[in-house]
Scaffold this motif. Structure first.
Motif, PDB file in Angstrom:
ATOM      1  N   MET A 130      55.853  42.414  44.782  1.00  0.00           N
ATOM      2  CA  MET A 130      55.209  42.792  43.515  1.00  0.00           C
ATOM      3  C   MET A 130      54.718  44.242  43.566  1.00  0.00           C
ATOM      4  SD  MET A 130      53.149  39.322  42.480  1.00  0.00           S
ATOM      5  CE  MET A 130      54.028  37.858  41.924  1.00  0.00           C
ATOM      6  N   LEU A 131      54.242  44.679  44.736  1.00  0.00           N
ATOM      7  CA  LEU A 131      53.786  46.079  44.863  1.00  0.00           C
ATOM      8  C   LEU A 131      54.949  47.030  44.592  1.00  0.00           C
ATOM      9  CD1 LEU A 131      51.472  46.055  48.035  1.00  0.00           C
ATOM     10  CD2 LEU A 131      50.794  46.488  45.654  1.00  0.00           C
ATOM     11  N   GLU A 132      56.114  46.647  45.091  1.00  0.00           N
ATOM     12  CA  GLU A 132      57.282  47.512  44.883  1.00  0.00           C
ATOM     13  C   GLU A 132      57.610  47.640  43.392  1.00  0.00           C
ATOM     14  OE1 GLU A 132      60.208  46.742  47.944  1.00  0.00           O
ATOM     15  OE2 GLU A 132      61.694  47.680  46.626  1.00  0.00           O
ATOM     16  N   ALA A 133      57.432  46.534  42.669  1.00  0.00           N
ATOM     17  CA  ALA A 133      57.720  46.542  41.228  1.00  0.00           C
ATOM     18  C   ALA A 133      56.546  47.140  40.435  1.00  0.00           C
ATOM     19  CB  ALA A 133      57.992  45.121  40.759  1.00  0.00           C
ATOM     20  N   GLY A 134      55.351  47.135  41.038  1.00  0.00           N
ATOM     21  CA  GLY A 134      54.161  47.638  40.332  1.00  0.00           C
ATOM     22  C   GLY A 134      53.618  46.662  39.311  1.00  0.00           C
ATOM     23  N   SER A 135      54.006  45.385  39.429  1.00  0.00           N
ATOM     24  CA  SER A 135      53.477  44.377  38.499  1.00  0.00           C
ATOM     25  C   SER A 135      53.674  42.980  39.077  1.00  0.00           C
ATOM     26  CB  SER A 135      54.200  44.463  37.148  1.00  0.00           C
ATOM     27  OG  SER A 135      55.562  44.140  37.312  1.00  0.00           O
ATOM     28  N   GLY A 136      52.917  42.043  38.532  1.00  0.00           N
ATOM     29  CA  GLY A 136      53.072  40.653  38.954  1.00  0.00           C
ATOM     30  C   GLY A 136      51.798  39.872  38.704  1.00  0.00           C
ATOM     31  N   ALA A 137      51.930  38.553  38.684  1.00  0.00           N
ATOM     32  CA  ALA A 137      50.765  37.676  38.511  1.00  0.00           C
ATOM     33  C   ALA A 137      50.878  36.521  39.493  1.00  0.00           C
ATOM     34  CB  ALA A 137      50.695  37.145  37.082  1.00  0.00           C
ATOM     35  N   ILE A 138      49.817  36.338  40.283  1.00  0.00           N
ATOM     36  CA  ILE A 138      49.771  35.237  41.250  1.00  0.00           C
ATOM     37  C   ILE A 138      48.703  34.262  40.793  1.00  0.00           C
ATOM     38  CG2 ILE A 138      49.223  34.611  43.645  1.00  0.00           C
ATOM     39  CD1 ILE A 138      50.263  37.380  44.507  1.00  0.00           C
ATOM     40  N   LEU A 139      49.041  32.975  40.840  1.00  0.00           N
ATOM     41  CA  LEU A 139      48.052  31.941  40.516  1.00  0.00           C
ATOM     42  C   LEU A 139      48.029  30.919  41.650  1.00  0.00           C
ATOM     43  CD1 LEU A 139      46.029  30.805  38.492  1.00  0.00           C
ATOM     44  CD2 LEU A 139      47.882  29.496  37.460  1.00  0.00           C
ATOM     45  N   ASN A 140      46.899  30.840  42.331  1.00  0.00           N
ATOM     46  CA  ASN A 140      46.747  29.896  43.437  1.00  0.00           C
ATOM     47  C   ASN A 140      46.100  28.623  42.926  1.00  0.00           C
ATOM     48  OD1 ASN A 140      47.755  31.782  45.323  1.00  0.00           O
ATOM     49  ND2 ASN A 140      45.755  32.810  45.339  1.00  0.00           N
ATOM     50  N   VAL A 174      44.636  44.387  45.120  1.00  0.00           N
ATOM     51  CA  VAL A 174      45.819  44.812  44.350  1.00  0.00           C
ATOM     52  C   VAL A 174      45.528  45.088  42.873  1.00  0.00           C
ATOM     53  CG1 VAL A 174      47.426  43.673  45.918  1.00  0.00           C
ATOM     54  CG2 VAL A 174      46.555  42.409  43.948  1.00  0.00           C
ATOM     55  N   ALA A 175      44.246  45.032  42.501  1.00  0.00           N
ATOM     56  CA  ALA A 175      43.901  45.160  41.078  1.00  0.00           C
ATOM     57  C   ALA A 175      44.376  46.473  40.463  1.00  0.00           C
ATOM     58  CB  ALA A 175      42.393  45.008  40.892  1.00  0.00           C
ATOM     59  N   ARG A 176      44.361  47.549  41.256  1.00  0.00           N
ATOM     60  CA  ARG A 176      44.769  48.858  40.712  1.00  0.00           C
ATOM     61  C   ARG A 176      46.261  49.093  40.828  1.00  0.00           C
ATOM     62  NH1 ARG A 176      40.091  52.612  40.534  1.00  0.00           N
ATOM     63  NH2 ARG A 176      38.289  51.283  40.835  1.00  0.00           N
ATOM     64  N   LYS A 177      46.977  48.078  41.333  1.00  0.00           N
ATOM     65  CA  LYS A 177      48.425  48.258  41.549  1.00  0.00           C
ATOM     66  C   LYS A 177      49.250  47.431  40.568  1.00  0.00           C
ATOM     67  CE  LYS A 177      47.531  50.391  45.628  1.00  0.00           C
ATOM     68  NZ  LYS A 177      46.988  49.661  46.746  1.00  0.00           N
ATOM     69  N   GLY A 178      48.601  46.906  39.520  1.00  0.00           N
ATOM     70  CA  GLY A 178      49.353  46.177  38.486  1.00  0.00           C
ATOM     71  C   GLY A 178      49.536  44.701  38.763  1.00  0.00           C
ATOM     72  N   ILE A 179      48.854  44.198  39.799  1.00  0.00           N
ATOM     73  CA  ILE A 179      49.028  42.777  40.140  1.00  0.00           C
ATOM     74  C   ILE A 179      47.715  42.028  39.889  1.00  0.00           C
ATOM     75  CG2 ILE A 179      49.671  41.137  41.959  1.00  0.00           C
ATOM     76  CD1 ILE A 179      51.013  43.559  43.378  1.00  0.00           C
ATOM     77  N   ARG A 180      47.818  40.915  39.203  1.00  0.00           N
ATOM     78  CA  ARG A 180      46.647  40.068  38.958  1.00  0.00           C
ATOM     79  C   ARG A 180      46.729  38.827  39.848  1.00  0.00           C
ATOM     80  NH1 ARG A 180      46.240  37.575  34.539  1.00  0.00           N
ATOM     81  NH2 ARG A 180      48.426  37.617  33.914  1.00  0.00           N
ATOM     82  N   VAL A 181      45.584  38.413  40.402  1.00  0.00           N
ATOM     83  CA  VAL A 181      45.543  37.224  41.261  1.00  0.00           C
ATOM     84  C   VAL A 181      44.387  36.342  40.793  1.00  0.00           C
ATOM     85  CG1 VAL A 181      45.474  36.342  43.630  1.00  0.00           C
ATOM     86  CG2 VAL A 181      46.286  38.678  43.208  1.00  0.00           C
ATOM     87  N   ASN A 182      44.689  35.130  40.392  1.00  0.00           N
ATOM     88  CA  ASN A 182      43.664  34.189  39.942  1.00  0.00           C
ATOM     89  C   ASN A 182      43.852  32.842  40.622  1.00  0.00           C
ATOM     90  OD1 ASN A 182      42.131  35.630  37.667  1.00  0.00           O
ATOM     91  ND2 ASN A 182      44.260  35.996  37.084  1.00  0.00           N
ATOM     92  N   ALA A 183      42.842  31.996  40.492  1.00  0.00           N
ATOM     93  CA  ALA A 183      42.941  30.626  41.013  1.00  0.00           C
ATOM     94  C   ALA A 183      42.719  29.645  39.873  1.00  0.00           C
ATOM     95  CB  ALA A 183      41.899  30.394  42.104  1.00  0.00           C
ATOM     96  N   LEU A 184      43.391  28.516  39.955  1.00  0.00           N
ATOM     97  CA  LEU A 184      43.229  27.461  38.959  1.00  0.00           C
ATOM     98  C   LEU A 184      42.508  26.295  39.630  1.00  0.00           C
ATOM     99  CD1 LEU A 184      44.117  26.719  36.044  1.00  0.00           C
ATOM    100  CD2 LEU A 184      46.072  25.544  37.062  1.00  0.00           C
ATOM    101  N   CYS A 185      41.495  25.776  38.945  1.00  0.00           N
ATOM    102  CA  CYS A 185      40.684  24.713  39.539  1.00  0.00           C
ATOM    103  C   CYS A 185      40.694  23.470  38.654  1.00  0.00           C
ATOM    104  CB  CYS A 185      39.260  25.213  39.735  1.00  0.00           C
ATOM    105  SG  CYS A 185      39.170  26.637  40.841  1.00  0.00           S
ATOM    106  N   PRO A 186      41.755  22.655  38.772  1.00  0.00           N
ATOM    107  CA  PRO A 186      41.793  21.418  37.985  1.00  0.00           C
ATOM    108  C   PRO A 186      40.863  20.377  38.596  1.00  0.00           C
ATOM    109  CG  PRO A 186      43.973  21.983  38.921  1.00  0.00           C
ATOM    110  CD  PRO A 186      42.941  22.796  39.626  1.00  0.00           C
ATOM    111  N   SER A 187      40.452  19.411  37.776  1.00  0.00           N
ATOM    112  CA  SER A 187      39.714  18.275  38.354  1.00  0.00           C
ATOM    113  C   SER A 187      40.725  17.184  38.620  1.00  0.00           C
ATOM    114  CB  SER A 187      38.592  17.800  37.430  1.00  0.00           C
ATOM    115  OG  SER A 187      39.073  17.502  36.139  1.00  0.00           O
ATOM    116  N   PHE A 188      40.777  16.174  37.782  1.00  0.00           N
ATOM    117  CA  PHE A 188      41.695  15.065  38.048  1.00  0.00           C
ATOM    118  C   PHE A 188      42.846  15.120  37.045  1.00  0.00           C
ATOM    119  CE2 PHE A 188      37.330  13.553  38.930  1.00  0.00           C
ATOM    120  CZ  PHE A 188      37.429  13.453  40.307  1.00  0.00           C
ATOM    121  N   ALA A 189      44.051  15.002  37.554  1.00  0.00           N
ATOM    122  CA  ALA A 189      45.223  14.911  36.686  1.00  0.00           C
ATOM    123  C   ALA A 189      46.140  13.865  37.282  1.00  0.00           C
ATOM    124  CB  ALA A 189      45.936  16.257  36.614  1.00  0.00           C
TER     125      ALA A 189
END
Ligand code: NAI
Length: 260
Positions: A130-140, A174-189
Protein backbone atom coordinates in the motif's frame (compact mmCIF):
# COMPACT_ATOMS: atom_id res chain seq x y z
CA UNK A 1 -24.40 -5.68 -8.97
CA UNK A 2 -22.99 -2.48 -7.48
CA UNK A 3 -19.96 -0.46 -8.43
CA UNK A 4 -18.69 0.81 -5.07
CA UNK A 5 -15.50 -1.30 -5.23
CA UNK A 6 -15.26 -1.65 -9.01
CA UNK A 7 -11.91 -3.40 -9.82
CA UNK A 8 -10.44 -2.73 -6.38
CA UNK A 9 -8.39 -5.58 -4.94
CA UNK A 10 -9.80 -6.66 -1.58
CA UNK A 11 -7.90 -9.11 0.64
CA UNK A 12 -9.90 -11.13 3.18
CA UNK A 13 -8.42 -13.59 5.70
CA UNK A 14 -10.59 -16.26 7.30
CA UNK A 15 -12.52 -15.94 4.04
CA UNK A 16 -14.32 -19.26 4.33
CA UNK A 17 -15.95 -18.46 7.69
CA UNK A 18 -19.11 -16.58 8.64
CA UNK A 19 -17.96 -12.95 8.30
CA UNK A 20 -15.28 -13.78 5.72
CA UNK A 21 -17.55 -15.48 3.20
CA UNK A 22 -20.27 -12.84 3.64
CA UNK A 23 -17.62 -10.16 3.06
CA UNK A 24 -16.28 -11.94 -0.03
CA UNK A 25 -19.79 -12.12 -1.52
CA UNK A 26 -20.66 -8.50 -0.77
CA UNK A 27 -17.34 -7.02 -1.94
CA UNK A 28 -17.58 -9.13 -5.13
CA UNK A 29 -21.14 -7.89 -5.64
CA UNK A 30 -19.70 -4.36 -5.48
CA UNK A 31 -17.24 -5.14 -8.26
CA UNK A 32 -14.11 -6.05 -6.24
CA UNK A 33 -11.38 -8.52 -7.18
CA UNK A 34 -10.75 -10.90 -4.28
CA UNK A 35 -7.53 -12.01 -2.58
CA UNK A 36 -8.78 -14.76 -0.28
CA UNK A 37 -7.20 -17.03 2.30
CA UNK A 38 -8.30 -19.46 4.98
CA UNK A 39 -6.65 -22.31 6.84
CA UNK A 40 -9.40 -24.66 5.60
CA UNK A 41 -8.48 -25.56 2.01
CA UNK A 42 -11.73 -27.42 1.46
CA UNK A 43 -13.99 -24.58 2.60
CA UNK A 44 -11.92 -22.07 0.65
CA UNK A 45 -12.23 -24.19 -2.54
CA UNK A 46 -15.99 -24.24 -2.08
CA UNK A 47 -16.07 -20.44 -1.83
CA UNK A 48 -13.83 -19.96 -4.88
CA UNK A 49 -16.10 -22.28 -6.89
CA UNK A 50 -19.03 -19.98 -6.03
CA UNK A 51 -17.23 -17.17 -7.86
CA UNK A 52 -16.50 -19.44 -10.82
CA UNK A 53 -12.69 -19.11 -10.43
CA UNK A 54 -11.38 -16.90 -13.24
CA UNK A 55 -8.88 -14.07 -13.02
CA UNK A 56 -10.77 -11.97 -10.45
CA UNK A 57 -10.07 -14.30 -7.51
CA UNK A 58 -6.69 -15.38 -6.08
CA UNK A 59 -6.94 -17.83 -3.17
CA UNK A 60 -4.42 -19.54 -0.90
CA UNK A 61 -4.98 -22.03 1.90
CA UNK A 62 -2.73 -20.78 4.69
CA UNK A 63 -2.38 -20.28 8.39
CA UNK A 64 -2.12 -16.58 9.33
CA UNK A 65 0.54 -17.45 11.94
CA UNK A 66 2.94 -18.53 9.16
CA UNK A 67 4.90 -15.38 8.26
CA UNK A 68 6.36 -16.68 4.97
CA UNK A 69 3.03 -18.01 3.68
CA UNK A 70 1.29 -14.72 4.48
CA UNK A 71 4.07 -12.68 2.83
CA UNK A 72 4.02 -14.86 -0.33
CA UNK A 73 0.24 -14.76 -0.55
CA UNK A 74 0.16 -10.96 -0.38
CA UNK A 75 3.04 -10.53 -2.85
CA UNK A 76 1.74 -13.08 -5.38
CA UNK A 77 -1.87 -11.99 -5.02
CA UNK A 78 -1.09 -8.30 -5.47
CA UNK A 79 1.03 -9.12 -8.53
CA UNK A 80 -1.69 -11.28 -10.08
CA UNK A 81 -4.68 -9.05 -9.32
CA UNK A 82 -2.93 -5.70 -9.81
CA UNK A 83 -2.31 -4.24 -6.34
CA UNK A 84 -3.97 -4.19 -2.95
CA UNK A 85 -6.60 -1.57 -2.13
CA UNK A 86 -8.41 -3.00 0.89
CA UNK A 87 -7.46 -5.60 3.51
CA UNK A 88 -9.92 -7.21 5.90
CA UNK A 89 -7.86 -9.05 8.52
CA UNK A 90 -10.63 -11.24 9.84
CA UNK A 91 -9.26 -14.73 10.63
CA UNK A 92 -9.76 -15.49 14.30
CA UNK A 93 -10.60 -18.15 16.84
CA UNK A 94 -12.30 -18.35 20.21
CA UNK A 95 -11.79 -20.61 23.21
CA UNK A 96 -13.97 -22.58 25.61
CA UNK A 97 -15.75 -20.40 28.15
CA UNK A 98 -13.89 -20.71 31.43
CA UNK A 99 -12.67 -18.56 34.31
CA UNK A 100 -9.14 -17.27 33.78
CA UNK A 101 -7.63 -19.60 36.39
CA UNK A 102 -8.95 -22.62 34.47
CA UNK A 103 -7.45 -21.61 31.11
CA UNK A 104 -4.11 -23.09 30.08
CA UNK A 105 -1.04 -21.15 29.02
CA UNK A 106 -1.30 -22.95 25.66
CA UNK A 107 -4.81 -21.56 25.13
CA UNK A 108 -3.52 -18.05 25.85
CA UNK A 109 -0.58 -18.52 23.45
CA UNK A 110 -2.87 -19.84 20.69
CA UNK A 111 -5.26 -16.87 21.03
CA UNK A 112 -2.38 -14.40 20.81
CA UNK A 113 -0.79 -16.29 17.90
CA UNK A 114 -3.85 -16.43 15.66
CA UNK A 115 -5.86 -13.36 16.68
CA UNK A 116 -3.07 -10.87 17.42
CA UNK A 117 0.12 -12.06 15.71
CA UNK A 118 -1.91 -13.14 12.66
CA UNK A 119 -3.15 -9.55 12.24
CA UNK A 120 0.38 -8.23 12.83
CA UNK A 121 1.84 -10.52 10.14
CA UNK A 122 -0.88 -9.61 7.65
CA UNK A 123 -0.34 -5.86 8.15
CA UNK A 124 3.44 -6.38 7.94
CA UNK A 125 2.94 -7.83 4.45
CA UNK A 126 0.16 -5.47 3.33
CA UNK A 127 1.59 -2.08 4.36
CA UNK A 128 4.62 -2.10 1.99
CA UNK A 129 2.34 -2.83 -1.00
CA UNK A 130 0.00 0.00 0.00
CA UNK A 131 2.91 2.38 0.71
CA UNK A 132 4.16 1.81 -2.81
CA UNK A 133 0.74 2.73 -4.19
CA UNK A 134 0.33 5.63 -1.72
CA UNK A 135 -3.17 4.48 -0.75
CA UNK A 136 -5.11 1.72 0.93
CA UNK A 137 -7.51 0.83 3.73
CA UNK A 138 -6.93 -1.88 6.34
CA UNK A 139 -9.69 -3.13 8.62
CA UNK A 140 -8.77 -5.49 11.44
CA UNK A 141 -11.64 -7.53 12.84
CA UNK A 142 -11.36 -7.26 16.63
CA UNK A 143 -14.47 -7.69 18.79
CA UNK A 144 -16.57 -5.97 21.44
CA UNK A 145 -14.24 -8.07 23.64
CA UNK A 146 -11.47 -5.80 22.32
CA UNK A 147 -13.17 -2.82 23.99
CA UNK A 148 -14.56 -4.16 27.26
CA UNK A 149 -13.95 -7.14 29.50
CA UNK A 150 -15.60 -10.41 28.51
CA UNK A 151 -15.80 -12.75 31.49
CA UNK A 152 -14.86 -16.37 30.76
CA UNK A 153 -13.22 -15.26 27.53
CA UNK A 154 -10.16 -13.58 29.05
CA UNK A 155 -7.52 -14.88 26.63
CA UNK A 156 -9.78 -14.03 23.67
CA UNK A 157 -10.40 -10.55 25.13
CA UNK A 158 -6.65 -10.01 25.63
CA UNK A 159 -5.96 -10.95 22.01
CA UNK A 160 -8.70 -8.64 20.71
CA UNK A 161 -7.50 -5.71 22.86
CA UNK A 162 -4.11 -6.38 21.24
CA UNK A 163 -5.72 -6.07 17.79
CA UNK A 164 -7.09 -2.64 18.75
CA UNK A 165 -3.63 -1.57 19.98
CA UNK A 166 -1.94 -2.78 16.80
CA UNK A 167 -4.55 -0.94 14.75
CA UNK A 168 -3.98 2.40 16.49
CA UNK A 169 -0.18 2.15 16.31
CA UNK A 170 -0.20 1.16 12.63
CA UNK A 171 -2.72 3.92 11.82
CA UNK A 172 -0.38 6.49 13.38
CA UNK A 173 2.59 5.21 11.37
CA UNK A 174 0.91 5.38 7.94
CA UNK A 175 -1.65 8.17 8.36
CA UNK A 176 0.40 10.66 6.32
CA UNK A 177 1.07 8.11 3.58
CA UNK A 178 -2.51 7.70 2.32
CA UNK A 179 -3.31 4.54 4.25
CA UNK A 180 -6.13 4.25 6.77
CA UNK A 181 -6.16 1.52 9.45
CA UNK A 182 -9.23 0.83 11.58
CA UNK A 183 -10.63 -1.98 13.71
CA UNK A 184 -14.14 -3.39 13.71
CA UNK A 185 -15.61 -4.52 17.01
CA UNK A 186 -18.72 -6.66 16.51
CA UNK A 187 -20.56 -8.19 19.45
CA UNK A 188 -22.54 -11.29 18.59
CA UNK A 189 -23.34 -12.34 15.05
CA UNK A 190 -24.65 -15.66 13.86
CA UNK A 191 -21.61 -17.50 12.48
CA UNK A 192 -20.01 -20.90 13.23
CA UNK A 193 -17.83 -19.19 15.87
CA UNK A 194 -20.89 -17.75 17.61
CA UNK A 195 -22.62 -21.16 17.52
CA UNK A 196 -19.57 -22.62 19.28
CA UNK A 197 -19.81 -19.99 22.02
CA UNK A 198 -23.59 -20.47 22.43
CA UNK A 199 -23.12 -24.27 22.59
CA UNK A 200 -20.36 -23.89 25.17
CA UNK A 201 -22.56 -21.61 27.27
CA UNK A 202 -25.47 -24.06 26.99
CA UNK A 203 -23.21 -27.01 27.92
CA UNK A 204 -21.75 -25.20 30.92
CA UNK A 205 -25.18 -24.36 32.31
CA UNK A 206 -26.91 -27.58 31.23
CA UNK A 207 -29.48 -25.69 29.16
CA UNK A 208 -30.65 -25.78 25.54
CA UNK A 209 -28.97 -23.81 22.75
CA UNK A 210 -32.18 -21.74 22.44
CA UNK A 211 -31.97 -20.74 26.10
CA UNK A 212 -28.31 -19.84 25.67
CA UNK A 213 -29.21 -17.73 22.61
CA UNK A 214 -31.86 -15.82 24.60
CA UNK A 215 -29.43 -15.30 27.47
CA UNK A 216 -27.00 -13.72 24.98
CA UNK A 217 -29.56 -11.61 23.12
CA UNK A 218 -30.93 -10.41 26.47
CA UNK A 219 -27.62 -8.61 27.07
CA UNK A 220 -27.82 -6.69 23.77
CA UNK A 221 -29.87 -3.44 23.90
CA UNK A 222 -31.28 -4.18 20.44
CA UNK A 223 -32.44 -7.55 21.81
CA UNK A 224 -30.92 -9.62 19.02
CA UNK A 225 -27.65 -10.66 17.47
CA UNK A 226 -26.41 -9.45 14.08
CA UNK A 227 -26.40 -11.22 10.75
CA UNK A 228 -22.96 -11.47 9.11
CA UNK A 229 -24.30 -9.28 6.30
CA UNK A 230 -25.04 -6.42 8.74
CA UNK A 231 -21.46 -6.58 10.01
CA UNK A 232 -20.16 -6.57 6.43
CA UNK A 233 -22.12 -3.35 5.72
CA UNK A 234 -19.82 -1.66 8.27
CA UNK A 235 -16.76 -3.19 6.56
CA UNK A 236 -17.86 -1.71 3.21
CA UNK A 237 -18.45 1.72 4.71
CA UNK A 238 -15.27 1.87 6.80
CA UNK A 239 -12.97 0.78 3.96
CA UNK A 240 -14.58 2.75 1.12
CA UNK A 241 -12.37 5.57 -0.22
CA UNK A 242 -15.22 8.06 0.41
CA UNK A 243 -14.77 7.44 4.15
CA UNK A 244 -11.51 9.32 3.81
CA UNK A 245 -10.90 10.94 7.25
CA UNK A 246 -11.44 7.96 9.56
CA UNK A 247 -8.33 6.21 10.84
CA UNK A 248 -7.10 4.60 14.07
CA UNK A 249 -10.66 3.91 15.25
CA UNK A 250 -12.12 0.84 16.93
CA UNK A 251 -15.70 0.88 15.66
CA UNK A 252 -18.32 -1.05 17.62
CA UNK A 253 -21.07 -2.73 15.58
CA UNK A 254 -22.76 -4.35 18.51
CA UNK A 255 -26.46 -3.52 18.82
CA UNK A 256 -25.52 -1.16 21.67
CA UNK A 257 -23.74 -3.78 23.85
CA UNK A 258 -20.73 -1.64 24.73
CA UNK A 259 -22.79 1.56 25.10
CA UNK A 260 -24.43 0.50 28.37
P1 NAI B 1 -15.76 -18.34 11.79
O1 NAI B 1 -15.25 -19.42 12.69
O2 NAI B 1 -17.05 -18.52 11.07
O3 NAI B 1 -14.66 -17.95 10.70
C1 NAI B 1 -13.29 -17.81 11.01
C2 NAI B 1 -12.50 -18.30 9.81
O4 NAI B 1 -11.12 -18.10 10.10
C3 NAI B 1 -12.71 -19.79 9.56
O5 NAI B 1 -13.03 -20.01 8.20
C4 NAI B 1 -11.37 -20.41 9.94
O6 NAI B 1 -11.02 -21.54 9.14
C5 NAI B 1 -10.41 -19.25 9.71
N1 NAI B 1 -9.21 -19.37 10.55
C6 NAI B 1 -9.15 -19.68 11.86
N2 NAI B 1 -7.88 -19.74 12.27
C7 NAI B 1 -7.11 -19.46 11.18
C8 NAI B 1 -5.72 -19.38 10.96
N3 NAI B 1 -4.85 -19.63 11.95
N4 NAI B 1 -5.28 -19.06 9.73
C9 NAI B 1 -6.14 -18.83 8.72
N5 NAI B 1 -7.47 -18.93 8.85
C10 NAI B 1 -7.96 -19.23 10.08
O7 NAI B 1 -15.80 -17.02 12.70
P2 NAI B 1 -16.48 -15.61 12.44
O8 NAI B 1 -17.56 -15.47 13.43
O9 NAI B 1 -16.74 -15.38 11.01
O10 NAI B 1 -15.31 -14.67 12.96
C11 NAI B 1 -14.52 -13.86 12.12
C12 NAI B 1 -13.83 -12.83 13.00
O11 NAI B 1 -14.80 -12.07 13.70
C13 NAI B 1 -12.93 -13.46 14.07
O12 NAI B 1 -11.75 -12.71 14.19
C14 NAI B 1 -13.77 -13.36 15.34
O13 NAI B 1 -12.99 -13.32 16.49
C15 NAI B 1 -14.51 -12.05 15.08
N6 NAI B 1 -15.75 -11.87 15.84
C16 NAI B 1 -16.82 -12.70 15.66
C17 NAI B 1 -17.99 -12.48 16.37
C18 NAI B 1 -19.22 -13.33 16.21
O14 NAI B 1 -20.16 -13.20 17.00
N7 NAI B 1 -19.29 -14.19 15.23
C19 NAI B 1 -18.10 -11.38 17.33
C20 NAI B 1 -16.92 -10.59 17.43
C21 NAI B 1 -15.80 -10.82 16.70
Amino acid sequence: MGERFRDQVVMITGAAGGFGSAAARQFAAEGAKLLLSDRSAEALDGLVREFGGGDRVFATALDVTDEDCVANHVAEGAKTLGGLDVAINNAGIGHDLAPLQKLTGDTFDRMMAVNAKGVFLCMKAQIPVMLEAGSGAILNVASAAGLVGAGHLSAYAASKHAVVGLTKAAADEVARKGIRVNALCPSFAVTPLFDEIADALAGRRGESRETAYSRITGRVPMGRVASPEEVVQAMLWITHPDNSFMTGQAVAVDGGLTAV
